[in-house]
Design a protein around this motif. Structure first.
Motif, PDB file in Angstrom:
ATOM      1  N   ASN A   1      22.601  35.560  29.445  1.00 46.32           N
ATOM      2  CA  ASN A   1      22.581  36.952  29.002  1.00 46.32           C
ATOM      3  C   ASN A   1      23.755  37.764  29.552  1.00 46.32           C
ATOM      4  N   ALA A   2      24.771  37.077  30.097  1.00 47.11           N
ATOM      5  CA  ALA A   2      25.931  37.794  30.642  1.00 47.11           C
ATOM      6  C   ALA A   2      26.894  38.144  29.505  1.00 47.11           C
ATOM      7  N   PRO A   3      27.314  39.404  29.381  1.00 46.51           N
ATOM      8  CA  PRO A   3      28.232  39.790  28.295  1.00 46.51           C
ATOM      9  C   PRO A   3      29.660  39.352  28.610  1.00 46.51           C
ATOM     10  N   LEU A   4      30.460  39.265  27.570  1.00 44.90           N
ATOM     11  CA  LEU A   4      31.863  38.926  27.747  1.00 44.90           C
ATOM     12  C   LEU A   4      32.614  40.115  28.341  1.00 44.90           C
ATOM     13  N   LEU A   5      33.406  39.849  29.357  1.00 43.66           N
ATOM     14  CA  LEU A   5      34.155  40.897  30.043  1.00 43.66           C
ATOM     15  C   LEU A   5      35.640  40.562  30.007  1.00 43.66           C
ATOM     16  N   THR A   6      36.444  41.580  29.911  1.00 44.24           N
ATOM     17  CA  THR A   6      37.889  41.369  29.952  1.00 44.24           C
ATOM     18  C   THR A   6      38.344  41.144  31.390  1.00 44.24           C
ATOM     19  N   LYS A   7      39.508  40.531  31.526  1.00 45.26           N
ATOM     20  CA  LYS A   7      40.036  40.275  32.863  1.00 45.26           C
ATOM     21  C   LYS A   7      40.335  41.573  33.612  1.00 45.26           C
ATOM     22  N   ASP A   8      40.735  42.609  32.871  1.00 40.83           N
ATOM     23  CA  ASP A   8      41.021  43.889  33.525  1.00 40.83           C
ATOM     24  C   ASP A   8      39.772  44.478  34.164  1.00 40.83           C
ATOM     25  N   ILE A   9      38.668  44.433  33.433  1.00 41.56           N
ATOM     26  CA  ILE A   9      37.411  44.967  33.984  1.00 41.56           C
ATOM     27  C   ILE A   9      36.970  44.155  35.190  1.00 41.56           C
ATOM     28  N   MET A  10      37.058  42.811  35.081  1.00 40.30           N
ATOM     29  CA  MET A  10      36.643  41.960  36.203  1.00 40.30           C
ATOM     30  C   MET A  10      37.523  42.206  37.423  1.00 40.30           C
ATOM     31  N   GLN A  11      38.810  42.395  37.196  1.00 40.46           N
ATOM     32  CA  GLN A  11      39.727  42.627  38.307  1.00 40.46           C
ATOM     33  C   GLN A  11      39.485  43.985  38.955  1.00 40.46           C
ATOM     34  N   SER A  12      39.144  45.002  38.145  1.00 37.92           N
ATOM     35  CA  SER A  12      38.878  46.335  38.706  1.00 37.92           C
ATOM     36  C   SER A  12      37.616  46.356  39.553  1.00 37.92           C
TER      37      SER A  12
END
Length: 504
Positions: free
Chosen positions: A247-258
């Motif tokens: 159930n984990a949504p797809l996240l962009t690398k920018d969001i994950m890095q922030s």
């Protein structure tokens, strides 16, 4: 064929369960050596009749006998290391004594330093004696086996409750080898097949190390993580996703890095958090719906309170009451969790008391209930003290024991306690001593004849001596104390407790 299939199956199982590459390779190699040993043994007993060939096949027994303990050392050295770990170069030096031992055995016909044969008779494993070289070979096997187990125990981070399993099997293997080497006739009849016995011992020791956590396994977690509902992802240093819950949504690398520096708010009710792990990051989402709702309500209350001071005062009083009730509930739950077993035991004793008609048995049940009730009461006092202070004194522990002894005397048990000095000790240690006394007492409650507890003041610690006269087996509690001795129907236990810092 049964033995060979058994060890092949164990090798397949190890290959699936053990994730560390170096450990897995060594364990599979051990399985291969056991199969090799059985092949040689089978050829010796069923397919070969020439005396010289039989003797050389017997010599080859020592190839797996020497390499299996050595591989166990390599397994122990590899525990807790990353998957790409390789043994240090100096570990290759361990091959030297192993190779020397093997060459010493295989070339025995030329020097007879390991086995000696009588002159004028056929050289075989039926008529031989041990020479000085055999002590060197067996000694190196024992050293490798003990070294492997010691390294495993030092590296282990789990409970001690099952570590006796590999110890027992290791001792059995050593004792069997010594008895077998002595040539006693009864061992030749009962366990004369050294290949079958030692192969089972070796694999049993390694498997018990796996079962008790000395050799860690790591299987099934990928699937478990995927079917979980924790909305989490595991990524590498470049934020490439390796594991993700369904159930984990797809996240962009920018969001994950922030999210690396601080939590990121994905929407009104969801926060994205990140934590550094070996080789990457773990990211998870936290539902803050309740917090958002609370904040909204607090905002409404703040506006209302600004208009009416009376409402503010009432809310303050209500909050104080709620906190008081929560604290009481917390302490109650803490006590109930701590004494759950005693509460169940007390309920069982009272049920027996109500159904019993014999006056003497009813009196005994009532006395036992008093002992359990005294512990529940006094344990609660110690828990409440621990909530206020980390330090108490031995007088408080002495009072707990006095009340328990007063109830034990109702059962006809002779009791004595001698804790004179008022020394500062940690409350957790006081609870530990009292819990140990209660555990032993409950185990032997139907057979206690006398109990005696005394303390002795040392420079930086206090020694508590406990003697209990009972025929009940209490050796299972030896792991909880510093020493446990049974002599003349009396169990003697010693507990060492640190003195507390006076400034605390």
């Amino acid at each position: 064929m049964i033995y060979i299939c058994l060890y092949i199956g164990w090798s397949i199982s190890v290959n699936k369960r053990v994730m560390q590459v170096q450990v897995r390779k060594c364990l599979v190699a051990v399985s291969g050596l056991t199969v090799f040993w059985f092949v040689v043994r089978t050829m010796k007993y069923f397919f070969v009749s020439d005396t010289d060939v039989l003797r050389n096949l017997w010599y080859w027994y020592y190839f797996p006998m020497l390499f299996i303990p050595l591989l166990s050392v390599f397994v122990a050295m590899s525990l807790g290391k990353p998957d790409n770990y390789r043994l240090p170069k100096w570990s290759s030096l361990l091959y030297i004594p192993t190779a020397v031992c093997i060459l010493l055995v295989l070339t025995n016909d030329f020097h007879q330093l390991v086995f000696t044969f009588p002159d004028g008779e056929i050289w075989s494993d039926k008529n031989y004696e041990y020479n000085v070289g055999y002590c060197f070979v067996i000694g190196w096997e024992i050293i490798c086996a003990l070294l492997a187990f010691i390294i495993m125990v030092v590296k282990c981070r789990l409970s001690q409750r099952k570590k006796y399993l590999p110890v027992l099997l290791l001792l059995c293997s050593v004792i069997y080898a010594l008895i077998y080497a002595s040539g006693v006739e009864w061992m030749q009849l009962i366990g004369g097949d050294v290949t079958a016995v030692q192969c089972l011992m070796f694999t049993g020791i390694l498997e018990s190390c796996i079962q008790c956590g000395l050799i860690q396994t790591n299987t099934g977690y990928g699937s478990l993580f995927e079917v979980g509902t924790i909305k989490a992802q595991i990524v590498d240093n470049d934020y490439n996703i390796h594991y993700a819950s369904s159930n984990a949504p797809l996240l962009t690398k920018d969001i994950m890095q922030s999210a690396e520096n601080s939590a990121v708010k994905l929407d009104k009710n969801t926060l994205l958090k990140s934590s550094r792990i070996d080789g990457g990051y773990v990211l998870w989402q936290e539902d803050i719906t309740e917090i958002t709702t609370v904040l909204e309500r607090l905002e409404e209350n703040r506006k209302t309170i600004a208009e009416n001071n009376d409402i503010e005062q009432e809310n303050y009083k209500t909050k104080v009451k709620i906190n008081a009730v929560c604290e009481k509930n917390r302490l109650y739950n803490l006590l109930q969790k701590k004494t759950f077993c005693q509460i169940e035991l007390l309920d069982s004793l009272m049920t027996q008391y109500e159904s019993e008609t014999n006056p003497q048995i009813r009196r005994k049940l009532l006395a036992q209930s008093s002992v359990i009730g005294a512990y529940i009461k006094r344990c609660g006092n110690l828990i409440f003290i621990s909530e206020k202070s980390e330090v108490t004194d031995t007088a408080e522990l002495s009072a707990c024991l006095d009340e328990s002894f007063a109830n034990l005397e109702l059962m006809g048990v002779e009791c004595a306690v001698d804790i004179q000095d008022r020394n500062k000790i940690y409350t957790a240690d006081a609870i530990r001593v009292y819990d140990f006394f209660e555990t032993v007492t409950e185990t032997a409650i139907n057979d206690i004849r006398s109990v005696w507890i005394k303390s002795r003041n040392c420079e930086d610690c206090i020694l508590f001596y406990m003697e209990m006269e009972s025929d009940i087996e209490l050796s299972q509690f030896s792991a909880l104390v510093d020493s446990c001795v049974f002599d003349d129907d009396v169990w003697r236990f010693t507990l060492r407790v640190r003195k507390a810092d006076e400034q605390l």
